[in-house]
Design an enzyme around this catalytic site. Structure first.
Site, short mmCIF file in Angstrom:
data_model
loop_
_atom_site.label_atom_id
_atom_site.label_comp_id
_atom_site.label_asym_id
_atom_site.label_seq_id
_atom_site.Cartn_x
_atom_site.Cartn_y
_atom_site.Cartn_z
N LYS A 53 0.85 -1.20 0.00
CA LYS A 53 0.00 0.00 0.00
C LYS A 53 0.88 1.25 0.00
O LYS A 53 0.67 2.18 -0.77
CB LYS A 53 -0.92 -0.01 1.23
CG LYS A 53 -2.05 -1.04 1.11
CD LYS A 53 -2.77 -1.30 2.42
CE LYS A 53 -3.79 -2.42 2.25
NZ LYS A 53 -4.39 -2.90 3.50
N GLN A 97 -4.51 -2.33 10.07
CA GLN A 97 -4.43 -3.59 9.33
C GLN A 97 -5.00 -4.73 10.17
O GLN A 97 -4.60 -4.94 11.32
CB GLN A 97 -2.97 -3.86 8.93
CG GLN A 97 -2.78 -5.05 8.02
CD GLN A 97 -3.42 -4.87 6.64
OE1 GLN A 97 -3.34 -3.82 6.04
NE2 GLN A 97 -4.07 -5.91 6.16
N ASP A 120 -10.85 2.78 5.00
CA ASP A 120 -11.16 1.35 4.81
C ASP A 120 -12.68 1.13 4.85
O ASP A 120 -13.16 0.05 4.48
CB ASP A 120 -10.51 0.51 5.91
CG ASP A 120 -9.31 -0.28 5.39
OD1 ASP A 120 -9.18 -0.43 4.15
OD2 ASP A 120 -8.51 -0.76 6.22
#
Ligand code: NAD
Length: 293
Positions: A53, A97, A120
């Site tokens: 990313k 994450q 997200d």
């Protein structure tokens, strides 16, 4: 049958062309979209995802900062860090994450992220907007699937769509996106999962299948009808002694086995995976614009 291979790279390139213009416009205003990525512990897969990313952000002239925390970090310290990033105007997007170590309450942590920086799309507020049909930040993998359907002009209107997998980050949001009254998400959606009896009864009737399970080659040609479109979200490692690494990555669908029967299919790798990072970038650019308004 002339099968179309749905290449995530092509879709992603088109989206990135557009994002590059938006990023340049932000730069003229002195703003560089910046992502804070929090990673807890030393899970190699998580590290790999976060690094990839960061690389994409760099290539697109955007910034990112990785916060690597010990696996035994106190929940309150993690919440404190999120609060700090929430209040730091340098960061436009925050991601934590997943998965997190067991001692951390995932829901509580995701809820701590400022919904305006929740790139997200996992904050309950953003999940709610999605359910209402008025999405703000759409979770990146489901968003990527939608963009593939859009790019390849795959009609979902009134189609039988079978989504396999009901996770909060993939299956459920995809099912919601594909059953809304939008051009590329207007199907009759059936959500199958681990307790579904006779999965193939459902998949055989599907015009579109989205597989998000995590079982290599779960879907084969006997389970589908001719002309189906398949979006394979699964990323699974299987042993392969012919490879240097000793394994290869495959999807939830037996690609070679179904190929002759399908109208279109995403390969693994090279399909949805590429899209996930691109949509994260897209959400972060959107967040940067929102925050200057
Ligand atoms: P998960 O483990 O959270 O959920 C899996 C789902 O599959 C569950 O809802 C379960 O009910 C269902 N399931 C399990 N066995 C089943 C069966 N036999 N029949 C039908 N349904 C069954 O996984 P997830 O996080 O949703 O990820 C799913 C897959 O997608 C994994 O392979 C993961 O690596 C991959 N993934 C890919 C991306 C990407 O960027 N391409 C992103 C996220 C996840």
């Amino acid at each position: 049958m002339d099968t179309v291979i749905l290449k995530g790279k092509d879709v992603s390139s088109r989206i990135k062309e557009n994002l590059a213009i938006q990023i340049s416009n932000l730069k003229l205003k002195g703003i560089i979209p910046c992502l804070a990525a929090i990673i807890v512990g030393k899970n190699p897969a998580s590290k790999l995802y976060v690094n990839s990313k960061a690389k994409t952000f760099k290539n697109m002239n955007c910034d990112s900062e990785i916060f690597t925390l010990d696996s035994d970090i106190d929940e309150k310290d993690l919440l404190f860090l999120i609060e700090k990033i929430n209040n730091d105007t340098k960061f436009h997007g925050i991601l934590v994450q997943l998965p997190l170590p067991k001692h951390l309450n995932e829901e509580k942590i995701l809820e701590k992220i400022n919904p305006e920086k929740d790139v997200d799309g996992f904050h309950p507020k953003n999940k709610g907007y999605l359910m209402q049909g008025n999405p703000s930040f759409i979770p990146c993998t489901p968003y990527g699937c939608l963009k593939i359907l859009e790019y390849y002009n795959i009609d979902t209107n009134g189609k039988n769509i079978v989504v396999i997998g009901r996770s909060n980050i993939v299956g459920k949001p995809i099912a919601s996106l594909l059953s809304q009254n939008t051009k590329y998400g207007n199907g009759t959606v059936t959500l199958c999962h681990s307790r579904t009896k006779n999965l193939s009864d459902f998949t055989k009737k599907a015009d579109i299948i989205v597989a998000a399970v995590g079982i290599p080659h779960l879907i084969n040609k006997d389970m589908i009808k001719d002309g189906v479109h398949i979006i394979d979200v699964g990323i699974n490692r299987i042993d392969d002694k012919s490879k240097d690494k000793g394994y290869r990555v495959v999807g939830d669908v037996d690609f070679d086995n179904v190929l002759e029967k399908v109208s279109s299919i995403t390969p693994v790798p090279g399909g949805v995976g590429v899209m996930t990072v691109t949509m994260l970038l897209s959400n972060t650019v959107k967040a940067a614009f929102n925050q200057i308004k």
